[in-house]
Design an enzyme around this catalytic site. Structure first.
Site, PDB file in Angstrom:
ATOM      1  N   LYS A   8      -5.162  -3.277  15.154  1.00 50.74           N
ATOM      2  CA  LYS A   8      -5.707  -2.105  14.447  1.00 50.74           C
ATOM      3  C   LYS A   8      -6.739  -1.408  15.338  1.00 50.74           C
ATOM      4  CE  LYS A   8      -3.503  -2.309  10.537  1.00 50.74           C
ATOM      5  NZ  LYS A   8      -2.483  -1.301  10.224  1.00 50.74           N
TER       6      LYS A   8
ATOM      7  N   TYR B  73      -4.369  -9.631  14.551  1.00 52.85           N
ATOM      8  CA  TYR B  73      -4.023  -8.519  13.648  1.00 52.85           C
ATOM      9  C   TYR B  73      -5.095  -7.424  13.736  1.00 52.85           C
ATOM     10  CZ  TYR B  73      -4.477  -5.979   9.261  1.00 52.85           C
ATOM     11  OH  TYR B  73      -4.676  -5.004   8.338  1.00 52.85           O
TER      12      TYR B  73
ATOM     13  N   ILE C 248       0.838  -1.200   0.000  1.00 57.88           N
ATOM     14  CA  ILE C 248       0.000   0.000   0.000  1.00 57.88           C
ATOM     15  C   ILE C 248       0.876   1.254   0.000  1.00 57.88           C
ATOM     16  CG2 ILE C 248      -1.796   1.266   1.257  1.00 57.88           C
ATOM     17  CD1 ILE C 248      -2.850  -1.459   2.240  1.00 57.88           C
TER      18      ILE C 248
ATOM     19  N   SER D 228      -8.288  -0.967   9.179  1.00 60.07           N
ATOM     20  CA  SER D 228      -8.829  -2.024   8.337  1.00 60.07           C
ATOM     21  C   SER D 228     -10.291  -2.260   8.668  1.00 60.07           C
ATOM     22  CB  SER D 228      -8.040  -3.300   8.610  1.00 60.07           C
ATOM     23  OG  SER D 228      -8.706  -4.411   8.074  1.00 60.07           O
TER      24      SER D 228
ATOM     25  N   TYR E 252      -9.572   0.283   5.492  1.00 60.24           N
ATOM     26  CA  TYR E 252      -9.484  -0.301   4.150  1.00 60.24           C
ATOM     27  C   TYR E 252     -10.369  -1.532   4.058  1.00 60.24           C
ATOM     28  CZ  TYR E 252      -4.800   1.941   4.338  1.00 60.24           C
ATOM     29  OH  TYR E 252      -3.740   2.791   4.487  1.00 60.24           O
TER      30      TYR E 252
ATOM     31  N   ASP F 237      13.248   0.753  11.941  1.00 61.85           N
ATOM     32  CA  ASP F 237      12.178   0.019  12.606  1.00 61.85           C
ATOM     33  C   ASP F 237      11.564   0.974  13.629  1.00 61.85           C
ATOM     34  OD1 ASP F 237      10.840  -1.720  14.570  1.00 61.85           O
ATOM     35  OD2 ASP F 237      11.761  -3.349  13.419  1.00 61.85           O
TER      36      ASP F 237
HETATM   37  C1  UD1 Z   1      -8.212 -10.526   5.252  1.00 57.47           C
HETATM   38  C2  UD1 Z   1      -8.206 -10.076   6.699  1.00 57.47           C
HETATM   39  C3  UD1 Z   1      -8.171  -8.587   6.775  1.00 57.47           C
HETATM   40  C4  UD1 Z   1      -7.053  -8.005   5.959  1.00 57.47           C
HETATM   41  C5  UD1 Z   1      -7.242  -8.454   4.511  1.00 57.47           C
HETATM   42  C6  UD1 Z   1      -6.136  -7.923   3.620  1.00 57.47           C
HETATM   43  C7  UD1 Z   1      -9.562 -11.761   7.935  1.00 57.47           C
HETATM   44  C8  UD1 Z   1     -10.704 -11.956   8.844  1.00 57.47           C
HETATM   45  N1  UD1 Z   1      -9.361 -10.536   7.437  1.00 57.47           N
HETATM   46  O1  UD1 Z   1      -9.446 -10.200   4.706  1.00 57.47           O
HETATM   47  O2  UD1 Z   1      -8.027  -8.226   8.113  1.00 57.47           O
HETATM   48  O3  UD1 Z   1      -7.056  -6.604   6.049  1.00 57.47           O
HETATM   49  O4  UD1 Z   1      -7.194  -9.879   4.487  1.00 57.47           O
HETATM   50  O5  UD1 Z   1      -6.635  -7.842   2.307  1.00 57.47           O
HETATM   51  O6  UD1 Z   1      -8.849 -12.671   7.638  1.00 57.47           O
HETATM   52  N2  UD1 Z   1     -10.499 -17.090   0.177  1.00 57.47           N
HETATM   53  C9  UD1 Z   1     -10.554 -18.378  -0.327  1.00 57.47           C
HETATM   54  N3  UD1 Z   1      -9.376 -19.030  -0.567  1.00 57.47           N
HETATM   55  C10 UD1 Z   1      -8.151 -18.462  -0.343  1.00 57.47           C
HETATM   56  C11 UD1 Z   1      -8.104 -17.149   0.171  1.00 57.47           C
HETATM   57  C12 UD1 Z   1      -9.297 -16.489   0.427  1.00 57.47           C
HETATM   58  O7  UD1 Z   1     -11.640 -18.916  -0.554  1.00 57.47           O
HETATM   59  O8  UD1 Z   1      -7.122 -19.125  -0.569  1.00 57.47           O
HETATM   60  C13 UD1 Z   1     -11.756 -16.343   0.407  1.00 57.47           C
HETATM   61  C14 UD1 Z   1     -11.999 -15.931   1.851  1.00 57.47           C
HETATM   62  O9  UD1 Z   1     -12.698 -16.916   2.567  1.00 57.47           O
HETATM   63  C15 UD1 Z   1     -12.803 -14.635   1.659  1.00 57.47           C
HETATM   64  C16 UD1 Z   1     -12.245 -14.047   0.359  1.00 57.47           C
HETATM   65  O10 UD1 Z   1     -11.655 -15.139  -0.323  1.00 57.47           O
HETATM   66  O11 UD1 Z   1     -14.166 -14.923   1.454  1.00 57.47           O
HETATM   67  C17 UD1 Z   1     -11.200 -12.963   0.586  1.00 57.47           C
HETATM   68  O12 UD1 Z   1     -10.187 -13.460   1.456  1.00 57.47           O
HETATM   69  P1  UD1 Z   1      -8.840 -12.654   1.752  1.00 57.47           P
HETATM   70  O13 UD1 Z   1      -8.248 -12.172   0.476  1.00 57.47           O
HETATM   71  O14 UD1 Z   1      -7.980 -13.494   2.624  1.00 57.47           O
HETATM   72  O15 UD1 Z   1      -9.325 -11.352   2.523  1.00 57.47           O
HETATM   73  P2  UD1 Z   1     -10.240 -11.221   3.848  1.00 57.47           P
HETATM   74  O16 UD1 Z   1     -10.380 -12.505   4.540  1.00 57.47           O
HETATM   75  O17 UD1 Z   1     -11.485 -10.505   3.478  1.00 57.47           O
END
Ligand code: UD1
Length: 339
Positions: free
Chosen positions: A152, A148, A11, A123, A176, A57
């Site tokens: 925040k 995490y 970012i 976040s 975000y 740091d």
């Molecule tokens: C996560 C973090 C959030 C952080 C953000 C950074 C949590 C609860 N939140 O968000 O704090 O700021 O990342 O962008 O973890 N998914 C899959 N397979 C994968 C990876 C993800 O199915 O291999 C799905 C997840 O279940 C979700 C979506 O894709 O529905 C987005 O996931 P992800 O990119 O990890 O973001 P968040 O979980 O929303």
């Protein structure tokens, strides 16, 4: 001059570009624990502008004080911190140490040198499980599902406690949603080390054949296709939001909170299919059980940012995925070297 903590990160580097393009003088600090100094070249290539950089740091208060003594900073964009949800649950102390202690040091040094303007990178994770969608800035915060997110939330609380003190703090807290994509030049982008946790970098690595298949973390959520829905926002749009937030520090509000998202959600299946259309590559996948701490659906109410910051996300989901994929392909060898 504006100082960016965590300025070589995903970012931070895009914000650096936006600020330089807006003819602002900037100084980047970063401990390079999760980024590389190569990013500096990318920023320079895009903007053609010079800027300061020092590896620091935030927990090294002595170096921070020295830096503030040497430069006349006007405001701080504070992004430095660890960001893996998974690792934060495995090693909470290092997250509290890096994120909380680092921020406390920074705030104390800012106070000493009378630099009292800050844009803080928070976040949507601070909202925890949303009760009502779209989620607005007055919704409850604090019931976070991971360490995490807790860091925040704690920092947001610390910042609130500064308001009304004689220093005259002015703070914008940006919550975000899910930043994705890369700079359209392909010079800078997300560079996760090891196996990515987030959806888009994971899909890209499957498409490249570096990972076997995408695991869809549950398709039994209460959503139209059963998979999780998120509000993805182009990293360049997100970066532009910081310029608006810095401008807003001139207003009289001592602290303000803003959602940065598009206001529209996409499911995992939708994202996968948009990627397949753009790349022409079909993504092997399996549906697994839900990931602990995941929520079914979240997207932002973006009215406040629109009306107050005069900022809206403009780039489509297709553009986000296109730019992210372009960066991934251009930088394949570099990325391989780091994993
Ligand atoms: C996560 C973090 C959030 C952080 C953000 C950074 C949590 C609860 N939140 O968000 O704090 O700021 O990342 O962008 O973890 N998914 C899959 N397979 C994968 C990876 C993800 O199915 O291999 C799905 C997840 O279940 C979700 C979506 O894709 O529905 C987005 O996931 P992800 O990119 O990890 O973001 P968040 O979980 O929303």
């Amino acid at each position: 001059m504006i100082i960016l903590t965590g300025g070589t990160g995903y970012i931070g580097s895009h914000i650096a570009v936006e600020l330089l393009n807006a003819n602002q003088e900037i100084f980047i600090i970063d401990n390079l624990s999760n980024s590389s100094s190569d990013v500096l070249k990318g920023i320079k290539n895009i903007t053609g502008k010079d800027f300061g950089f020092k590896k620091i740091d935030l927990r090294d208060k002595f170096s921070l004080e020295k830096l503030f003594k040497e430069h006349n900073f006007e405001s701080v964009v504070h992004l430095a911190g660890l960001k893996s949800v998974k690792k934060s649950n495995e090693d909470p102390l290092s997250y509290y140490d890096n994120n909380i202690l680092g921020t406390l040091n920074l705030l104390d040094v800012m106070k000493q040198f009378k630099v009292t303007k800050m844009v803080f990178s928070s976040s949507a994770t601070v909202y925890g499980l949303p009760k009502k969608l779209p989620i607005n800035e007055n919704s409850n915060v604090g019931a976070t599902t991971n360490v995490y997110g807790r860091t925040k939330f704690i920092i947001e609380e610390i910042l609130k406690d500064l308001i009304g003190k004689k220093e005259g703090w002015k703070i914008s807290v940006l919550r975000y949603f899910n930043p994705i994509g890369a700079h359209s030049s392909g010079e800078i982008g997300e560079n996760p080390r090891g196996v990515p946790d987030n959806l888009l970098p994971f899909i890209f690595q499957v498409a490249e054949g570096r990972l076997d298949k995408l695991k869809i973390y549950g398709d039994d959520y209460d959503t139209p296709d059963g998979s999780g829905i998120r509000d993805y926002v182009h990293i360049e749009d997100l970066a532009a939001g910081h310029i608006s937030a810095l401008n807003f520090l001139k207003e009289k509000n001592p602290i303000s909170f803003f959602n940065l998202g598009t206001g529209r959600g996409y499911s995992v299946y939708e994202i996968m299919s948009i990627f397949e259309n753009i790349s022409g590559i079909s993504v092997p996948f399996e549906v697994t059980s839900r990931r602990k701490g995941d929520i079914s659906e979240i997207y932002a109410d973006v009215k406040l940012a629109k009306n107050t910051l005069h900022w809206t996300a403009t780039k489509s989901i297709e553009k986000m995925i296109e730019d992210g994929w372009n960066w991934q392909q251009k930088n394949l060898n570099k990325l391989k070297g780091l994993s």
